[in-house]
Design an enzyme around this catalytic site. Structure first.
Site, short mmCIF file in Angstrom:
data_model
loop_
_atom_site.label_atom_id
_atom_site.label_comp_id
_atom_site.label_asym_id
_atom_site.label_seq_id
_atom_site.Cartn_x
_atom_site.Cartn_y
_atom_site.Cartn_z
N GLY A 1 3.19 5.68 9.30
CA GLY A 1 4.57 5.94 8.93
C GLY A 1 5.46 4.74 9.17
CG ASP B 1 0.11 -4.20 2.60
OD1 ASP B 1 0.55 -3.53 1.65
OD2 ASP B 1 -0.21 -3.70 3.70
CG HIS C 1 -0.32 0.20 2.53
ND1 HIS C 1 -0.02 -0.84 3.37
CD2 HIS C 1 0.06 1.33 3.18
CE1 HIS C 1 0.51 -0.37 4.48
NE2 HIS C 1 0.57 0.94 4.39
CB SER D 1 0.14 -5.08 6.69
OG SER D 1 -1.04 -4.83 5.95
CB SER E 1 3.16 1.33 6.38
OG SER E 1 1.89 1.03 6.87
#
Length: 543
Positions: free
Chosen positions: A347, A268, A240, A364, A349
């Site tokens: 942030g 993801d 993402h 994720s 991720s």
């Protein structure tokens, strides 16, 4: 992209009809797996020589002493091998495995066949006799996933098989939403626990924080792990975070690379190919910004300790709660992620999850925050490596303390019981609820949305800009790369079933090497030095 996050109320959980049977030892007909010979699992995986920062973080976040932290890592490495051998021996009757206790001294293996209890106990684990097979529980979860996909609802966001309770868990915002999904799926409700929670997991990105990488100068995520693909270098991250073709810059604002592939939702995962100014290293940013080396990607068991590195909140640890979880975000459903008790915030991720020295996955999403606690989900790294044909960059050293340090116990012989701890409760002790126990509601989402006055805007003079040019981020070309190795990619044209460095192998997969047949014990990407005949922690000789 810019994504605003709403605050969520504290969760309230209820559980319906959880039943787990514990059997007395029975006269079994299954034979226990033969004892392993050769290097211990702890030695093979580097668990006997963990980095000092890993130990300190485990002490802080899991309330352990230094000795307990070291013992736990060794026990978890050995338990993974035992569990793999038992899974292969039990076949279709295997119903899951997990570790428990402060030092993970207890390995529990579930089975649907009382005849296998003796084999489990002689294999170094506590047997748990359960009613429902793992394949049946997974079939129920798949029906729930399909129903959730058809409805498109965000009111039943999380679904997973909980091997510790032998049930499928459905997290819903209210009872009516759960009832609708159960009716649509047409599953046996006796196999499903409904847990009510106001939490709505969301993808974690887009607030100001520490060292990171930026996507098209609009969003921020965290680097996962360094990889190679042929002559290319780069890193893996969350899907993402960016779409194929999106450009990235480093924390120092220097041009960095391009997203080569990305999948989100459903999975993801993504990977970025970096330019010649960046060098792949086998390191993850640990406590206080110190480097922690990655030695491989052996998947850890449920209950194992795991630590996360992210550009917003840094280094935090917790426990693996469930593998193969499905979670529905506003953007869509992601399947096959792992649920943990580690906190994270927007942030973070794409950032790294590490168990001991083994890469586990990339962040994720989740709920909650690192002030009051939370739940997170990571995309396992092995499927990323396998899907995109990537090779994990791994290190040759594990850092300090060295073997023999009094805080780090020596590796355990795989034929001996795990190192115990006097504070460890016996399996099933009711005084120690498992993670996610409905009597302990997880905290709600308290993350301030972008623009909230508690979050300084980019360029605020009170916040130093990320990536001060005097301190290049890990992997930047001006920083000498940490010594490491990169497993060569899978050899094209290799004989079917032959062991090949760079391939990802799952539990039960059979290969041949040197005219000998082996069966995989733990999911991992094969490293060049991890040949089957020298790694009984990963491979069992079968012929």
């Amino acid at each position: 992209m810019v994504h605003r996050h709403t605050r969520a109320a504290c969760a309230v959980l209820t559980t319906v009809g959880a039943v787990v049977l514990t059997a007395a030892p029975a006269s079994g007909v299954a034979d226990p797996p033969p004892p392993a010979t050769g290097p211990s699992a702890a030695r093979t995986l580097g668990a006997d020589r963990p980095h000092a920062d890993v130990l300190r973080a485990l002490q802080r976040d899991l309330g352990l002493s230094a000795a307990q932290a070291g013992t736990r890592l060794v026990n978890e490495a050995e338990a993974g091998t035992r569990a793999g051998r038992l899974q292969n021996a039990l076949g279709a009757h295997f119903a899951g495995a997990w570790v428990q206790g402060p030092t993970s001294a207890h390995l529990v293996v579930a089975t649907t066949d009382a005849a296998h209890v003796r084999a489990i106990e002689e294999g170094g684990a506590t047997a748990r006799l359960v009613r429902t097979g793992l394949a049946d529980l997974r079939a129920v979860k798949e029906k729930l996933d399909a129903a959730a996909h058809r409805s498109g609802t965000l009111d039943t966001p999380v679904r997973y098989v909980d091997v510790r309770t032998n049930r499928v868990v459905l997290q819903a915002t209210d009872r009516a939403a759960a009832d609708r999904l159960l009716a649509d799926a047409g599953v046996d409700r006796a196999l499903v626990d409904v847990r009510l929670s106001a939490d709505r997991p969301r993808a974690l990105y887009d607030i100001k924080g520490g060292e990171a990488y930026y996507i098209d100068e609009q969003a921020r995520c965290s680097i996962g792990f360094s990889i190679t693909k042929g002559d290319e270098q780069g890193f893996v991250s969350a899907g993402h975070c960016g779409k194929p073709g999106a450009k990235t810059t480093g924390a120092n604002q220097a041009a960095q690379g391009t997203f080569k592939a990305s999948t989100f939702p459903e999975k993801d995962m993504s990977w970025v190919a970096t330019n010649a100014e960046w060098t792949a290293t086998p390191t993850v940013k640990g406590e206080g910004g110190k480097d922690v080396q990655v030695a491989g990607s052996v998947q850890a068991l449920v209950g194992a300790a795991v630590c996360r590195s992210g550009s917003t909140t840094g280094w935090h640890c917790g426990e693996i709660e469930q593998h193969d979880t499905s979670v529905t975000y506003a953007e869509g459903t992601v399947n096959g992620v792992t649920r943990t008790s580690v906190c994270a915030e927007p942030g973070d991720s794409g950032g790294s999850y590490v168990s001991g020295s083994q890469a586990q996955g990339v962040t994720s999403g989740g709920s909650g925050d690192c002030r009051s606690g939370g739940t997170t989900f990571y995309q396992p790294v092995n499927p990323i490596l396998e899907t995109y044909g990537l090779t994990l960059k791994t290190g040759t050293e594990q850092g300090t303390p060295p073997p023999g340090d009094p805080t780090t116990p020596p590796p355990g012989d795989p034929s001996t019981p795990p190192q115990d701890d006097p504070t460890t409760p016996p399996p099933g002790d009711p005084t120690t609820p498992p993670p996610g126990d409905p009597t302990t509601p997880p905290p709600g989402d308290q993350t301030p949305p972008p623009g909230d006055p508690t979050t300084p805007p980019p360029g605020d003079p009170t916040t130093p800009p990320p990536g001060d040019p005097t301190t290049p981020p890990p992997g930047q070309g001006t920083t000498p790369p940490a010594e490491g190795r990169s497993t060569p990619p899978a050899v094209q044209g290799a004989a079917p079933g032959s062991w090949t460095a760079g391939r990802v192998y799952g539990v039960g997969t059979e290969v041949t090497h040197g005219s000998v047949r082996y069966r995989c014990l733990q999911s991992h990407q094969a490293q060049g030095t991890w040949r089957p005949e020298t790694t009984p922690a990963l491979w069992q000789r079968v012929g």
